[in-house]
Design an enzyme around this catalytic site. Structure first.
Site, short mmCIF file in Angstrom:
data_model
loop_
_atom_site.label_atom_id
_atom_site.label_comp_id
_atom_site.label_asym_id
_atom_site.label_seq_id
_atom_site.Cartn_x
_atom_site.Cartn_y
_atom_site.Cartn_z
N GLY A 131 0.85 -1.20 0.00
CA GLY A 131 0.00 0.00 0.00
C GLY A 131 0.88 1.24 0.00
O GLY A 131 0.96 1.97 -0.99
N SER A 132 1.61 1.43 1.09
CA SER A 132 2.46 2.61 1.20
C SER A 132 3.53 2.63 0.12
O SER A 132 3.85 3.68 -0.44
CB SER A 132 3.14 2.66 2.57
OG SER A 132 2.19 2.60 3.59
N GLU A 244 -5.87 14.81 -2.88
CA GLU A 244 -6.49 13.71 -2.12
C GLU A 244 -6.27 13.94 -0.62
O GLU A 244 -7.18 13.81 0.20
CB GLU A 244 -5.88 12.38 -2.57
CG GLU A 244 -6.36 11.20 -1.75
CD GLU A 244 -5.99 9.84 -2.33
OE1 GLU A 244 -5.49 9.79 -3.47
OE2 GLU A 244 -6.20 8.83 -1.64
N ARG A 245 -5.04 14.30 -0.26
CA ARG A 245 -4.72 14.51 1.17
C ARG A 245 -5.46 15.70 1.73
O ARG A 245 -5.95 15.66 2.86
CB ARG A 245 -3.21 14.68 1.31
CG ARG A 245 -2.52 13.36 1.08
CD ARG A 245 -1.07 13.42 0.74
NE ARG A 245 -0.66 12.08 0.32
CZ ARG A 245 0.42 11.79 -0.36
NH1 ARG A 245 1.23 12.75 -0.75
NH2 ARG A 245 0.68 10.55 -0.67
N GLN A 338 -16.85 10.43 25.11
CA GLN A 338 -16.84 10.19 26.55
C GLN A 338 -18.02 10.90 27.24
O GLN A 338 -18.59 10.38 28.20
CB GLN A 338 -15.50 10.66 27.12
CG GLN A 338 -15.26 10.29 28.57
CD GLN A 338 -14.98 8.80 28.78
OE1 GLN A 338 -14.79 8.04 27.82
NE2 GLN A 338 -14.97 8.38 30.02
N GLY A 341 -21.29 9.05 27.66
CA GLY A 341 -21.36 7.91 28.57
C GLY A 341 -21.63 6.64 27.80
O GLY A 341 -21.09 6.44 26.70
N GLY A 366 -2.57 7.65 2.08
CA GLY A 366 -1.20 7.73 2.59
C GLY A 366 -1.28 7.78 4.11
O GLY A 366 -1.95 8.67 4.65
N THR A 367 -0.66 6.83 4.78
CA THR A 367 -0.78 6.80 6.26
C THR A 367 -0.16 8.06 6.85
O THR A 367 0.66 8.73 6.20
CB THR A 367 -0.06 5.58 6.86
OG1 THR A 367 1.35 5.72 6.63
CG2 THR A 367 -0.56 4.26 6.27
N GLU A 369 2.05 8.19 9.00
CA GLU A 369 3.51 8.03 9.08
C GLU A 369 4.14 8.43 7.74
O GLU A 369 5.15 9.12 7.70
CB GLU A 369 3.89 6.57 9.42
CG GLU A 369 3.49 6.14 10.83
CD GLU A 369 2.00 5.89 10.98
OE1 GLU A 369 1.34 5.50 10.00
OE2 GLU A 369 1.46 6.13 12.09
C1 LIG Z 1 -11.57 2.06 4.14
C2 LIG Z 1 -10.39 2.13 3.22
C3 LIG Z 1 -10.55 2.67 1.96
C4 LIG Z 1 -9.46 2.71 1.07
N1 LIG Z 1 -9.66 3.14 -0.21
C5 LIG Z 1 -8.65 2.97 -1.13
C6 LIG Z 1 -8.89 3.23 -2.51
O1 LIG Z 1 -9.98 3.66 -2.91
N2 LIG Z 1 -7.89 2.99 -3.38
C7 LIG Z 1 -6.68 2.52 -2.98
O2 LIG Z 1 -5.80 2.32 -3.83
N3 LIG Z 1 -6.42 2.27 -1.68
C8 LIG Z 1 -7.39 2.47 -0.75
N4 LIG Z 1 -7.15 2.20 0.57
C9 LIG Z 1 -5.85 1.69 0.97
C10 LIG Z 1 -5.03 2.65 1.81
O3 LIG Z 1 -4.62 3.76 1.05
C11 LIG Z 1 -3.83 1.83 2.36
O4 LIG Z 1 -4.37 0.91 3.29
C12 LIG Z 1 -2.77 2.70 2.98
O5 LIG Z 1 -2.11 3.47 2.00
C13 LIG Z 1 -1.71 1.86 3.74
O6 LIG Z 1 -1.25 0.81 2.98
P1 LIG Z 1 -1.21 -0.66 3.62
O7 LIG Z 1 -2.57 -0.97 4.14
O8 LIG Z 1 -0.64 -1.59 2.63
O9 LIG Z 1 -0.24 -0.54 4.86
P2 LIG Z 1 1.36 -0.73 4.83
O10 LIG Z 1 1.93 0.05 3.72
O11 LIG Z 1 1.65 -2.18 4.90
O12 LIG Z 1 1.77 -0.04 6.19
C14 LIG Z 1 1.68 -0.72 7.45
C15 LIG Z 1 2.23 0.19 8.53
O13 LIG Z 1 3.61 0.47 8.27
C16 LIG Z 1 3.82 1.86 8.25
N5 LIG Z 1 4.87 2.21 7.26
C17 LIG Z 1 4.97 1.80 5.98
N6 LIG Z 1 6.03 2.37 5.38
C18 LIG Z 1 6.59 3.19 6.30
C19 LIG Z 1 7.71 4.07 6.31
N7 LIG Z 1 8.45 4.26 5.20
N8 LIG Z 1 8.00 4.74 7.45
C20 LIG Z 1 7.26 4.59 8.55
N9 LIG Z 1 6.19 3.77 8.61
C21 LIG Z 1 5.84 3.09 7.52
C22 LIG Z 1 2.48 2.46 7.84
O14 LIG Z 1 2.39 3.82 8.22
C23 LIG Z 1 1.52 1.55 8.59
O15 LIG Z 1 1.39 1.99 9.91
C24 LIG Z 1 -8.20 2.23 1.48
C25 LIG Z 1 -8.05 1.72 2.79
C26 LIG Z 1 -9.12 1.65 3.64
C27 LIG Z 1 -8.92 1.05 5.00
#
Ligand SMILES: Cc1cc2nc3c(=O)[nH]c(=O)nc-3n(C[C@H](O)[C@H](O)[C@H](O)COP(=O)(O)OP(=O)(O)OC[C@H]3O[C@@H](n4cnc5c(N)ncnc54)[C@H](O)[C@@H]3O)c2cc1C
Length: 381
Positions: A131-132, A244-245, A338, A341, A366-367, A369
Site C-alpha cells: 500500500g504505502s 487527495e490529502r 466520553q 457515557g 497515505g498513512t 507516518e
Molecule cells: C476504508 C479504506 C478505503 C481505502 N480506499 C482505497 C482506494 O480507494 N484505493 C486505494 O488504492 N487504496 C485504498 N485504501 C488503501 C489505503 O490507502 C492503504 O491501506 C494505505 O495506504 C496503507 O497501505 P497498507 O494498508 O498496505 O499498509 P502498509 O503500507 O503495509 O503499512 C503498514 C504500517 O507500516 C507503516 N509504514 C509503511 N512504510 C513506512 C515508512 N516508510 N516509514 C514509517 N512507517 C511506515 C504504515 O504507516 C503503517 O502503519 C483504502 C483503505 C481503507 C482502509
C-alpha cells in the site's frame, strides 16, 4: 471564526446541497449502512443537480463551478455523518486524473458520464501485498498488439462494487532502472472480461461504503485506455495525491466540528447530580480544548485550500494538514464520545459511528507516518 474562502454563491450552493441531503441522503442512511452501500440512484440524482464534479467545465458536461464547491460538499457530507457516499473520492480524487491527463477523446468519452452520475469511478492503487510502497505493486499490464493484458489484484478499493470505471495502477515495466518509472495508469471499465469485483469488505466504520477487492485475470484493455504516457503513472499519482490529502483534511475538520457541536448540545441537556453535565468544569475544559483544536485546524486547512486553489503545489502543507487534522479529529471525537457515557458506545448514536469512521482517516490517502516521511524529505532531513 469568520472564514474568507467562500463567496455568496458557495453559500447558496451549500444551502442547495443541504436540502438535497435532507431529501436524498438522510432518509436512507440507516438502510445504506445495513446494505453496505449507497443506492446507485443517489449518484444519478446528485449528478442531475450539479453536485458531482462541480469544478468540471461545461464543455465536458460539468456545471463549470470550482473546487471550492467541492470543499462545500465535503464539509456538508461530514456534517450529515455520511461516510459512505464517496462523492469526493469520485469528483475530486479520481476524475481529476482523467481531466488532467486524458486526451480530448478520452475526456469527451468519460467526463460527461462522471458529471451526470452515469459513471461512478474508483482508484485502484493498493494491493494485498503493498500500500504505502507503491513502487512495489505487483499488478502487471503487458502490451499485446493494440491491447494491454492486465493481471493482479487490488484491495481496500472504495466504490469497489458500484464503480463503472477503475483508474488502475499497474506495472508496464517489471524491471525499470527506477522502480517508479515502471508504473502506468489505465482506465478499466466494469464488465470487461477478466475484471472481477470481489467481495465487499467488512470494516470497522464507513458502513455504507462499498470498499472491495478487485481482481484482474487476463483482462484485456485497449491501449487507448492508458492514461498518459507509458511509465508516467507514478509521476501522475504524485501530482494528484496532494488534493487527495487535502480532501481528507477538509473532511476531518468538518467531521470533528460537527461532533463537537452535537456534543455541546448534548452536555447542555444531559443531567447528572442535579445539573447539566456542561456545568462541570471538566466538561467545559475538555470541550474548550476541543474547540481550540478544531479552530486551529480549520484556519490552517483553509489557508492550504486557498493556496491550492490559487494553483500552488503544496506538498509539505497538504501532508501536514492530512496527518495533523486526522489525528486531531480522532482525539476530539474520542473526547466527545466520553460525554455521551454509555450511549457513546451504542451504534445508533452518530458520535459512535463518527468515532469508528474517523479511524481510517489516519490510514488511507497515505498513512500519517508516510505523511511525516514526506514532510521530513521536504525540509531536507
Ligand atoms: C476504508 C479504506 C478505503 C481505502 N480506499 C482505497 C482506494 O480507494 N484505493 C486505494 O488504492 N487504496 C485504498 N485504501 C488503501 C489505503 O490507502 C492503504 O491501506 C494505505 O495506504 C496503507 O497501505 P497498507 O494498508 O498496505 O499498509 P502498509 O503500507 O503495509 O503499512 C503498514 C504500517 O507500516 C507503516 N509504514 C509503511 N512504510 C513506512 C515508512 N516508510 N516509514 C514509517 N512507517 C511506515 C504504515 O504507516 C503503517 O502503519 C483504502 C483503505 C481503507 C482502509
Amino acid at each position: 471564526m469568520d472564514r474568507t474562502l467562500f463567496t455568496e454563491e458557495h453559500e447558496a450552493f451549500r444551502k442547495a446541497f443541504r436540502q438535497f441531503a435532507e431529501r436524498e441522503i438522510v432518509p436512507h442512511q440507516t438502510r445504506w449502512r445495513e446494505q453496505g452501500q449507497v443506492d446507485r440512484e443517489v449518484w444519478r440524482k446528485a449528478g442531475a443537480q450539479g453536485f458531482l464534479c462541480p469544478w468540471l467545465e461545461e464543455k465536458y458536461g460539468g456545471p463549470g463551478a470550482d473546487f471550492l464547491c467541492s470543499v462545500v460538499l465535503m464539509e456538508e457530507l461530514a456534517r450529515f455523518y455520511e461516510s459512505g457516499f464517496a462523492m469526493c473520492l469520485h469528483s475530486d480524487i479520481v476524475v481529476p486524473y482523467l481531466h488532467s491527463f486524458g486526451t480530448e477523446e478520452q475526456k469527451h468519452k468519460w467526463l460527461p458520464g462522471c458529471a451526470s452520475g452515469e459513471l461512478v469511478t474508483a482508484i485502484g492503487m493498493t494491493e494485498p501485498g503493498t500500500g504505502s510502497d507503491l513502487a512495489a505493486l505487483a499488478t502487471t499490464a503487458v502490451k499485446d498488439g493494440d491491447d494491454y493484458v492486465i493481471n493482479g489484484s487490488k484491495t481496500f478499493i472504495s466504490n469497489g462494487q458500484l464503480c463503472d470505471l477503475v483508474l488502475l495502477a499497474a506495472k508496464t515495466d517489471p524491471n525499470p532502472e527506477n522502480a517508479h518509472k515502471g508504473i502506468s495508469l489505465f482506465v478499466v471499465e466494469a464488465g470487461r472480461k477478466g475484471f472481477v469485483k470481489g467481495k465487499r469488505l467488512h470494516k470497522m466504520g464507513m458502513a455504507s461504503q462499498d470498499t472491495s477487492e478487485l481482481f484482474f485475470e487476463d483482462c484485456r484493455v485497449p491501449a487507448a485506455n492508458r492514461l498518459g504516457p507509458e511509465g508516467a503513472g507514478f509521476m501522475m499519482l504524485m501530482q494528484k495525491l496532494q488534493q487527495e490529502r487535502l480532501c481528507v483534511a477538509i473532511g476531518a475538520v468538518a467531521g470533528a466540528e460537527q461532533v463537537l457541536a452535537d456534543t455541546i448540545a448534548y452536555t447542555k441537556e444531559r443531567k447528572a447530580f442535579g445539573k447539566p453535565i456542561s456545568k462541570f468544569q471538566n466538561t467545559q475544559f475538555k470541550l474548550v480544548e476541543s474547540l481550540a483544536k478544531v479552530e486551529v485546524g480549520r484556519a490552517y486547512v483553509d489557508q492550504v485550500v486557498a493556496g491550492h486553489v490559487a494553483g500552488k503545489y503544496l506538498v509539505k502543507e497538504c501532508s501536514i494538514a492530512k496527518f495533523w487534522t486526522t489525528d486531531m479529529a480522532q482525539e476530539v471525537i474520542d473526547t466527545c464520545l466520553q460525554f455521551f457515557g454509555g450511549y457513546g458506545y451504542m451504534l445508533e448514536y452518530p458520535v459512535t459511528r463518527a468515532f469508528m469512521d474517523a479511524r481510517v482517516q489516519r490510514i488511507y490517502a497515505g498513512t500519517n507516518e508516510i505523511m511525516k516521511v514526506i514532510v521530513a524529505k521536504q525540509i531536507g532531513l
